[in-house]
Design an enzyme around this catalytic site. Structure first.
Site, PDB file in Angstrom:
ATOM      1  N   HIS A  77      41.904   4.396 -24.613  1.00  0.00           N
ATOM      2  CA  HIS A  77      43.058   3.859 -25.342  1.00  0.00           C
ATOM      3  C   HIS A  77      43.728   5.011 -26.077  1.00  0.00           C
ATOM      4  O   HIS A  77      43.072   5.720 -26.836  1.00  0.00           O
ATOM      5  CB  HIS A  77      42.616   2.812 -26.363  1.00  0.00           C
ATOM      6  CG  HIS A  77      41.918   1.658 -25.740  1.00  0.00           C
ATOM      7  ND1 HIS A  77      42.576   0.515 -25.351  1.00  0.00           N
ATOM      8  CD2 HIS A  77      40.623   1.461 -25.400  1.00  0.00           C
ATOM      9  CE1 HIS A  77      41.705  -0.335 -24.813  1.00  0.00           C
ATOM     10  NE2 HIS A  77      40.511   0.227 -24.824  1.00  0.00           N
ATOM     11  N   ASN A  97      46.925  -1.940 -23.512  1.00  0.00           N
ATOM     12  CA  ASN A  97      47.018  -2.907 -24.619  1.00  0.00           C
ATOM     13  C   ASN A  97      47.695  -2.304 -25.846  1.00  0.00           C
ATOM     14  O   ASN A  97      47.172  -2.324 -26.949  1.00  0.00           O
ATOM     15  CB  ASN A  97      45.648  -3.506 -24.976  1.00  0.00           C
ATOM     16  CG  ASN A  97      44.668  -2.472 -25.496  1.00  0.00           C
ATOM     17  OD1 ASN A  97      44.769  -1.302 -25.161  1.00  0.00           O
ATOM     18  ND2 ASN A  97      43.729  -2.906 -26.324  1.00  0.00           N
ATOM     19  N   LYS A 141      45.023  -4.556 -15.470  1.00  0.00           N
ATOM     20  CA  LYS A 141      43.961  -4.898 -16.411  1.00  0.00           C
ATOM     21  C   LYS A 141      44.043  -6.353 -16.845  1.00  0.00           C
ATOM     22  O   LYS A 141      45.074  -6.800 -17.355  1.00  0.00           O
ATOM     23  CB  LYS A 141      44.079  -3.981 -17.641  1.00  0.00           C
ATOM     24  CG  LYS A 141      43.050  -4.228 -18.731  1.00  0.00           C
ATOM     25  CD  LYS A 141      41.684  -3.691 -18.360  1.00  0.00           C
ATOM     26  CE  LYS A 141      40.611  -4.076 -19.377  1.00  0.00           C
ATOM     27  NZ  LYS A 141      40.562  -3.192 -20.531  1.00  0.00           N
ATOM     28  N   ASP A 156      36.022   4.135 -23.205  1.00  0.00           N
ATOM     29  CA  ASP A 156      36.557   3.076 -24.077  1.00  0.00           C
ATOM     30  C   ASP A 156      36.825   3.629 -25.472  1.00  0.00           C
ATOM     31  O   ASP A 156      36.679   2.929 -26.476  1.00  0.00           O
ATOM     32  CB  ASP A 156      35.630   1.845 -24.138  1.00  0.00           C
ATOM     33  CG  ASP A 156      36.368   0.645 -24.756  1.00  0.00           C
ATOM     34  OD1 ASP A 156      37.605   0.666 -24.809  1.00  0.00           O
ATOM     35  OD2 ASP A 156      35.678  -0.294 -25.193  1.00  0.00           O
TER      36      ASP A 156
HETATM   37  C1  NCD Z   1      39.589  -1.865 -27.719  1.00  0.00           C
HETATM   38  C2  NCD Z   1      40.849  -1.490 -28.532  1.00  0.00           C
HETATM   39  O1  NCD Z   1      40.709  -1.218 -29.718  1.00  0.00           O
HETATM   40  O2  NCD Z   1      41.931  -1.439 -27.950  1.00  0.00           O
HETATM   41  N1  NCD Z   1      38.541  -2.221 -28.629  1.00  0.00           N
HETATM   42  C3  NCD Z   1      37.220  -2.242 -28.369  1.00  0.00           C
HETATM   43  O3  NCD Z   1      36.458  -2.677 -29.245  1.00  0.00           O
HETATM   44  N2  NCD Z   1      36.727  -1.817 -27.251  1.00  0.00           N
HETATM   45  C4  NCD Z   1      39.926  -2.963 -26.758  1.00  0.00           C
HETATM   46  C5  NCD Z   1      38.867  -3.188 -25.703  1.00  0.00           C
HETATM   47  O4  NCD Z   1      38.712  -2.373 -24.805  1.00  0.00           O
HETATM   48  O5  NCD Z   1      38.179  -4.196 -25.800  1.00  0.00           O
HETATM   49 ZN    ZN Z   2      38.927  -0.649 -23.991  1.00  0.00          ZN
END
Ligand code: NCD
Ligand code: ZN
Length: 368
Positions: free
Chosen positions: A15, A41, A111, A259
């Site tokens: 992200h 996202n 996604k 992640d």
């Molecule tokens: C992610 C985010 O902050 O965008 N958060 C997380 O806890 N992993 C979203 C996700 O991948 O679930």
């Molecule tokens: Zn994620």
């Protein structure tokens, strides 16, 4: 002391957010990974070709800027960081939407966020409405475009949410037997077994799910004890961690997806009573180091390059030529992890394992 060189890593799930946070985090990924899959996202989410192209430009721009800003001369042997983009599946996503994104040449996958399952998933899909996306799933299947899945039901006890989602993946695989699926950031022994048994399904595994267990995150009263380890899916138990490690060592369809999910520190630490901190761990600075140490401790350092680079690249059909990918240099340089990264203008993000002492440093060759 340099102790190893590996193929340039590939982060199959990261992200990067937008604006100030993007500016701060993108260079850190670009210093460690040859390529990465960028999650959609954002706010608003990336739902069409135009947004995707704009977001690609923003990510590539910030990664590039970070690279060149503190260097005096360009290294001829480094092509730069390659962002691979994703489209956020909504109930309005048609085959045409996907086709247009595909035509940009930058689409790595689509996604699926179950609505309400995680951060910025409000525009995701209600699980009882998946059938309405039949045409879209058929197109993905025919065009061999990967469906990336956040595999948690949005309600119920956190520890059961991933397990309860598996029948939905099973059903998708039955209805669309040629649809390539990636189960993202898997956290349970059941998911590891599922991936092992379904050749249609690959999985990303995060550094934190390989290291952290539930009790480090949540206390005996069910209250979050460490907001910086709180993430979706929540880390599980020792048997799950062992199953994930085994998958990471042995399964050709398991690969590194950090992640890494940056959030400003206030949204983690300054929480009103009765509220939860925002979910997500920022592990870009320490993820590879964490995985290297774990693989080494288990006598499986020989699999580190497979897990962090070649398997993911193969699944996503990326070039593996050493010319187009700088090497990752692993050095044994014990050092303290900074608590945070800080842009000097008010954006502060806590590092995974901030304040700890780590034994290794992992950087791409041009940055060592
Ligand atoms: C992610 C985010 O902050 O965008 N958060 C997380 O806890 N992993 C979203 C996700 O991948 O679930
Ligand atoms: Zn994620």
């Amino acid at each position: 002391m340099i102790i190893g060189q590996f193929e340039g890593p590939f982060d199959a799930h990261v992200h990067m957010r937008q604006e100030g946070i993007l500016k701060l985090v993108a260079p850190h990924t670009a210093m460690r990974f040859g390529a990465a899959i960028i999650m959609p996202n954002t706010k608003p989410p990336i739902v069409d070709a135009k947004q995707m192209t704009n977001y690609y430009d923003a990510v590539a721009g910030e990664a590039e800027f970070g690279y060149w800003s503190d260097r005096t001369s360009r290294k001829e042997d480094y092509d730069g960081f390659c962002p691979l983009m994703t489209l956020y599946l909504t109930e309005q996503t048609t085959a045409k939407t996907v086709k247009q994104a595909q035509a940009t040449g930058k689409l790595a996958g689509v996604k699926l966020y179950p609505r309400g399952a995680t951060h910025n998933s409000d525009e995701g899909v209600d699980l009882d409405r998946l059938g309405a996306l039949d045409e879209t799933f058929r197109y993905l299947s025919d065009a061999n475009i990967r469906l990336l899945i956040h595999g948690e039901v949005p309600e119920g006890p956190r520890i059961d949410r991933e397990k309860e989602f598996l029948p939905i993946v099973e059903k998708l695989c039955e209805v669309y037997p040629n649809l390539p699926v990636v189960l993202e950031h898997i956290s349970t022994a059941e998911s590891a077994r599922f991936v092992h048994e379904h050749t249609q399904v690959a999985a990303t595994v995060t550094p934190h799910h390989l290291l952290v267990d539930y009790d480090s995150v949540v206390d005996t009263n069910g209250i979050i004890r460490d907001c910086h380890l709180f993430c979706n899916p929540i880390p599980k138990f020792e048997r799950d961690r062992q199953a994930l490690l085994n998958l990471a060592f042995n399964c050709e369809r398991s690969f590194y997806g950090s992640d890494s999910a940056p959030h400003i520190i206030e949204s983690k630490e300054n929480i009103q009573p009765g509220h939860e901190p925002v979910a997500g761990i920022f592990n870009t600075l320490t993820g590879l180091e964490t995985v290297y140490k774990l693989f080494l401790e288990h006598g499986r350092a020989d699999k580190f390059g497979d897990f962090t680079a070649s398997r993911g690249r193969k699944i996503y059909d990326l070039p593996t030529s050493p010319q187009s990918t700088p090497k990752l240099v692993v050095a044994e340089t014990p050092s303290g992890v900074p608590l945070v990264i800080d842009d000097g203008h008010g954006i502060v993000i806590a590092n995974f394992r901030g304040g700890e002492w780590i034994d290794f440093r992992c950087l791409l060759e041009p940055f060592v």
